[in-house]
Each structure stands twice: as C-alpha cells, then as structure tokens.
Design an enzyme around this catalytic site. Structure first.
Site, PDB file in Angstrom:
ATOM      1  CE1 TYR A  50      -3.621   2.482   0.947  1.00  0.00           C
ATOM      2  CE2 TYR A  50      -2.224   3.487   2.507  1.00  0.00           C
ATOM      3  CZ  TYR A  50      -3.170   3.721   1.733  1.00  0.00           C
ATOM      4  OH  TYR A  50      -4.045   4.800   2.148  1.00  0.00           O
ATOM      5  CE  LYS A  54      -3.363   5.049  -1.755  1.00  0.00           C
ATOM      6  NZ  LYS A  54      -4.423   5.567  -2.364  1.00  0.00           N
TER       7      LYS A  54
END
Length: 142
Positions: A50, A54
């Site tokens: 994740y 990002k």
C-alpha cells in the site's frame, strides 16, 4: 470523477489512466487532486505494498504536474492521515492492533475536503506539483 473543470483520484492503479483521460478533456484552468496517504512518506512493514502504491502516486502527481503545466492544468496531491471513515476502522491491521491509531490522530472527511477545495480554488493557481500533508501533525511526532 471529472466535474466542472476539477478532478480527484484515490486509486494508484487507475490514476495514470484517469490523468491521461483528464488531460484529453480538461480545459486550461483545470485541476487534478490525487489523494495519497502518509504511508507514502513514513510507513510500517505490514503495509508495504500500500505504501509503495501511494508513494508512486506522489511521483505520478509530480510528473503529471510537469505535463499539465503547458496545458494550464494543475496537478497536486494530498497525503492524508487517518480519517474517520468505515475504511479506517474496518482495516484488518487496525482491527488486529498491528496498526495503532490514536483518536487524536484521526481527522474528519471535511478536513480533507477543505484542502481539496483550497487546491481547486483559483487563488491557489501557483500551487503545482505539490503534496499538501493533511495528517493532524501525526508524521511530525514520528
């Protein structure tokens, strides 16, 4: 979502396609705001994929800002902290206690919306390729 000359995106996997399509349709003065995460800047091992996605979104924002400038389209990002939504509290890492979120570090959706409103406002016309951290000071304490 493209609406009246401004757009926003939250998913890294679709952001590149989304930005490409926005550049084809937006007129001068258009604004794109990507929603990233504090995990793009500082993270923990349990959220590495994740966090990497990002972080990539922040770099995509910078690249898109360079491409958008000659077209008169601004592109910025908001790496946000924990926001009081079901997504936060339903997160398996939060539920299991792997990621601990203190109540003082949790913002409201309006905290993000207000910064988006600022970034699409014509008076912020000189803000281009920026990442505006909205995390209630959480990263400052880490």
């Amino acid at each position: 979502m493209v609406k009246t000359g401004c757009a926003y995106s939250t998913s890294t996997s679709s952001s590149s396609y989304f930005i490409k399509q926005a550049f084809l349709r937006m007129k001068e003065g258009g604004v794109i705001v990507n929603i990233a995460s504090v995990h793009a800047i500082e993270t923990e091992p349990m959220v590495a994929p994740y966090a990497a996605a990002k972080a990539a979104l922040l770099w995509l924002t910078r690249s898109a800002a360079i491409k958008g400038k000659p077209k008169g389209i601004r592109v910025n990002a908001i790496p946000q902290g924990a926001i009081d939504t079901p997504m936060l509290w339903d997160n398996p890492n939060v539920k299991a206690g792997i990621e601990v979120i203190e109540k003082r570090d949790v913002g409201e959706p309006d905290d993000i919306a207000d910064v988006v409103a600022f970034l699409v406002w014509k008076q912020s016309r000189f803000v281009q390729g920026a990442s505006v951290l909205v995390d209630g000071g959480r990263l400052a304490r880490i």
